[in-house]
Write a protein that holds these residues in place. Structure first.
Motif, short mmCIF file in Angstrom:
data_model
loop_
_atom_site.label_atom_id
_atom_site.label_comp_id
_atom_site.label_asym_id
_atom_site.label_seq_id
_atom_site.Cartn_x
_atom_site.Cartn_y
_atom_site.Cartn_z
N ALA A 27 -96.56 -5.77 42.59
CA ALA A 27 -95.18 -5.29 42.62
C ALA A 27 -94.50 -5.78 43.90
O ALA A 27 -93.39 -6.33 43.85
N SER A 29 -95.04 -8.32 45.57
CA SER A 29 -94.83 -9.77 45.56
C SER A 29 -93.73 -10.20 44.59
O SER A 29 -92.97 -11.11 44.86
N TYR A 30 -93.70 -9.54 43.42
CA TYR A 30 -92.85 -10.06 42.33
C TYR A 30 -91.67 -9.18 41.94
O TYR A 30 -90.65 -9.68 41.49
N ASP A 31 -91.84 -7.88 42.05
CA ASP A 31 -90.80 -6.97 41.57
C ASP A 31 -89.64 -6.96 42.57
O ASP A 31 -89.84 -6.71 43.77
N GLN A 35 -90.05 -5.92 46.39
CA GLN A 35 -89.98 -7.00 47.39
C GLN A 35 -89.21 -6.55 48.62
O GLN A 35 -89.54 -6.91 49.75
N TRP B 441 -98.10 -9.09 35.90
CA TRP B 441 -97.07 -9.73 35.07
C TRP B 441 -97.33 -11.23 35.00
O TRP B 441 -97.82 -11.82 35.96
N TRP B 450 -91.82 -14.62 48.23
CA TRP B 450 -90.93 -13.68 48.92
C TRP B 450 -90.82 -13.96 50.41
O TRP B 450 -89.79 -13.70 51.03
#
Lengths: 264, 454
Positions: A27, A29-31, A35, B441, B450
């Motif tokens: 989460a 890293s990607y959400d 983030q 995911w 990020w």
């Protein structure tokens, strides 16, 4: 603001031994929402002069949702690879902003050969506060009415109730506790891999039940400590059209919004 | 030897014999579960027994029921002295044998028992009220329909009878002490029963009082015998099983699911990693993972089920149940118990068709391999129930006797996923993403992207 975050590979190449590994999680890293928490926490670490690194692309899911869904094979595959990576870098200390990662790294990896000192980011921030490396001036949050949502895997499962509250205290907020708090905290509905499936038939979604309780508290912010709780609670606010009335923040974001006295 | 003595010995021995059979049956049913050694950290375990079982520590998270339950519990503990006296008197044809031995202490003790019994009686009426009139949500859930609700009320009525027995016996005895001091030794002043006697029994003749005293004495004794024989069929078995159940409760961190060494070692082999022999205890090359029936659960899971008194504190805090999903942790426990009882009954029937004609050797391993009656736990517990669990541990936290409703739910999930390759279809993409991309995911971006965006 620009901030250079090293991977363990880069740090090792430069001969740096970071004092802590920041475990970011899927989460984080990607959400998109999570983030922001990752970035906020990384910024605080930077401001407090903590040397840290991430595994970056070498990090994989801890396997928590697979294990709790019943898929031990997938869990073991990921866990064993992660442990190999962590052991290769001789990682001793881990901090993570995800209570699920925290629980799995701390409680489940030892049986597989992964022994680390793992803390949740709220505990880590509290220790920075205690040791004087982090100094917060209430400022932005002073006197604001907020409530705190205990995540299951930080609170009930791992008995961490005080660190997040100490941080909120240092922000000088007016903390209003919900009836269902601490050991009685109500789940946001995401745990046990529920995050990744449709609900079973019922009267209501669990996050709505919780969001209604929060709205009933007449607060302007709810503080959380888990990326999945953030999503669930934000969705719960939207469902009641309260997304502009009750903000949902991770504690690290709240700290970053206040005045941090930089040690650098 | 008087007729009463003969009758008493007869009732006592029949009760003892039947009790042995019933209790032993539950014992065997518990050990239909998988063997599991639980002998670590004995001092912590005894501490739990002291605080949680004897001390009822976890009950006090909910004050009202805790206090009334405490009345019944302490009354139960102290009344054992009176019960022992009844048994000694009954066997040797004596009357109040302890009164001579204990003297003034006897007066104190019986007064205490009477006060506690009275408080227990008050508690009993309050419990009947809470269950049947106030309809507290956890007492009106559908899994309590039928026998479980009746069971709870039967025990409460039994409690009323027990207390009635004590006061009838002691009330009549107090008056008889004045009429016939030779046969009825002085117990000293017993405030409650003396008052009861003065109020209701003063117009009775000595003969009727003697009959009434005996009636109270026998009523109390017979209800106790009935209780003992009834318990193994009732949720009330918790009064005994709570103690071992708390002793054997999980001490490792709540968030740690039981490791599966067979799978861990297979995965380690796959990655060419060394497998430690001590981590590999007698793992059989079988592909049946998780639990589909009671034989796949540990004996502790089944002990949990028999220790459950269906109070529903778990269900009352279950987020799935609160929001109208089918899952009720209490029902999971009740189902495991009922299934274990059903299997135990079939095994005891001696019908070899339950074992494909094989001769049972009494081990849980044999039953796991050979037992079949065309059913398993999934005939009791639906997929919908186990899929609704968020693993939030609220049920685990809520249980006053340290039952773990979560572990069997997760073992059923393991069976479904690992042995049946079934489960919620929504989870398939998650598993695939995890296996192929190392993330929950399916993502095209790099995991560390990020950090370039700060």
């Amino acid at each position: 603001m620009s901030l250079k975050v090293n991977t363990m590979a880069e740090a090792t190449a430069e001969g740096i031994k970071p004092e802590v590994l920041f475990w970011v999680g899927c989460a984080g890293s990607y959400d998109a929402r999570a983030q922001k928490v990752t970035k906020a926490f990384a910024s605080i670490l930077e401001k407090c002069g903590v040397s840290f690194a991430i595994l970056g692309n070498e990090e994989q899911c801890t396997g928590d949702p697979a294990r709790r869904a019943g898929n031990e094979f997938v869990f073991q595959m990921l866990a064993i690879q992660n442990i190999q990576t962590l052991n290769m870098y001789e990682v001793k200390n881990i901090v993570t902003a995800c209570p699920h990662c925290f629980n799995t790294l701390k409680n489940e990896y030892p049986a597989l050969g992964g022994h680390y000192d793992v803390v949740h980011h709220t505990t880590f921030l509290q220790s920075l506060l205690d040791s004087g490396r982090l100094t917060i001036e209430g400022g932005a949050w002073k006197g604001k009415k907020i409530t705190y949502h205990d995540s299951c895997y930080l609170g009930r499962v791992n008995d961490v109730y005080e660190a997040p509250r100490k941080l909120l205290e240092s922000l000088e907020v007016e903390l209003l506790e919900m009836k269902r708090c601490k050991t009685k905290g109500l789940c946001c509905g995401a745990g046990g891999a529920q995050m990744f499936k449709e609900d079973e038939p019922g009267d209501k979604r669990i996050n709505i039940e919780r969001a209604e309780e929060i709205v009933g508290m007449q607060v302007e912010t709810v503080a959380a400590n888990c990326p999945f709780c953030l999503t669930m609670l934000s969705d719960g606010m939207k469902a009641q059209d309260k997304q502009d009335d009750v903000m949902v923040y991770d504690i690290s974001e709240m700290i970053l919004q206040s005045n941090i006295i930089s040690k650098q | 030897m008087g007729i009463q003595q003969v009758l008493f010995l007869l009732v006592l021995s029949v009760t003892a014999y039947l009790a042995y059979r019933h209790y032993h049956r539950v014992y065997k049913n518990i050990f239909l579960g998988k063997p599991k050694t639980i002998n670590d950290r004995p001092s912590e375990r005894w501490k739990n027994v002291l605080l949680v079982a004897f001390g009822q520590k976890k009950m006090f998270k909910n004050m009202i029921p805790a206090v009334f339950h405490l009345f019944i519990y302490i009354a139960f503990l102290f009344t054992q002295v009176e019960l022992i006296e009844i048994i000694i008197d009954g066997i040797f044809g004596q009357h109040r044998i302890f009164s001579g031995v204990l003297g003034g202490w006897y007066t104190l003790l019986i007064n205490l028992i009477e006060i506690l019994s009275f408080l227990a009686l008050v508690a009993t009426f309050i419990f009947l009220y809470r269950r049947n009139l106030l309809k507290i949500p956890r007492f009106v859930k559908s899994e309590l329909n039928g026998w479980p609700r009746l069971d709870a009320n039967i025990i409460l009525f039994g409690e009323i009878l027990l207390v009635t027995g004590i006061f009838t016996m002691n009330g009549a005895d107090g008056l008889l002490q004045k009429l016939d001091p030779g046969h009825y030794p002085d117990t000293g002043v017993l405030f409650l029963s003396n008052a009861f006697g003065e109020m209701f029994l003063t117009n009775m003749t000595q003969d009727s009082l003697m009959t009434l005293e005996r009636a109270g004495w026998w009523l109390h004794f017979l209800v106790v015998c009935g209780f003992i024989l009834y318990l193994p069929f009732s949720k009330h078995f918790h009064i005994f099983l709570a103690f071992p159940n708390v002793y054997f409760a999980k001490l490792r961190p709540r968030g740690e699911m039981e490791n599966m060494p067979a799978i861990m070692n297979e995965v380690k082999n796959m990655f060419g990693l060394p497998v430690e022999a001590e981590n590999n205890p007698d793992v059989e090359p079988n592909l049946d993972f998780g639990a589909k029936d009671i034989f796949d659960l540990s004996w502790k899971n089944i002990l949990d089920a028999y220790s459950c008194t269906e109070c529903g504190r778990c269900t009352a805090v279950c987020p799935a149940n609160l929001t109208g999903k089918k899952l009720s942790p209490r029902k999971i426990l009740m189902d495991i118990r009922d299934r274990a009882t059903e299997v135990g009954k079939n095994i005891d029937s001696g019908d070899l068709t339950f074992f494909n004609g094989e001769k049972p050797d009494g081990t849980s391993d044999f039953y796991k391999k050979h037992y079949q009656d065309g059913k398993n736990l999934f005939d009791y517990i639906s997929r919908e129930e186990i899929h609704a669990c968020t693993t939030c541990n609220a049920c685990v936290e809520a249980c006053p006797v340290l039952i773990d409703p979560l572990e069997p739910i997760l073992e059923l999930r393991r069976y479904e996923i690992l042995s049946e390759s079934a489960g919620p279809p929504d989870w398939v993409p998650m598993f695939t993403a995890m296996e192929n991309g190392g993330s929950v995911w399916q993502m095209s971006d790099e995991r560390e992207k990020w950090r370039t965006e700060i």
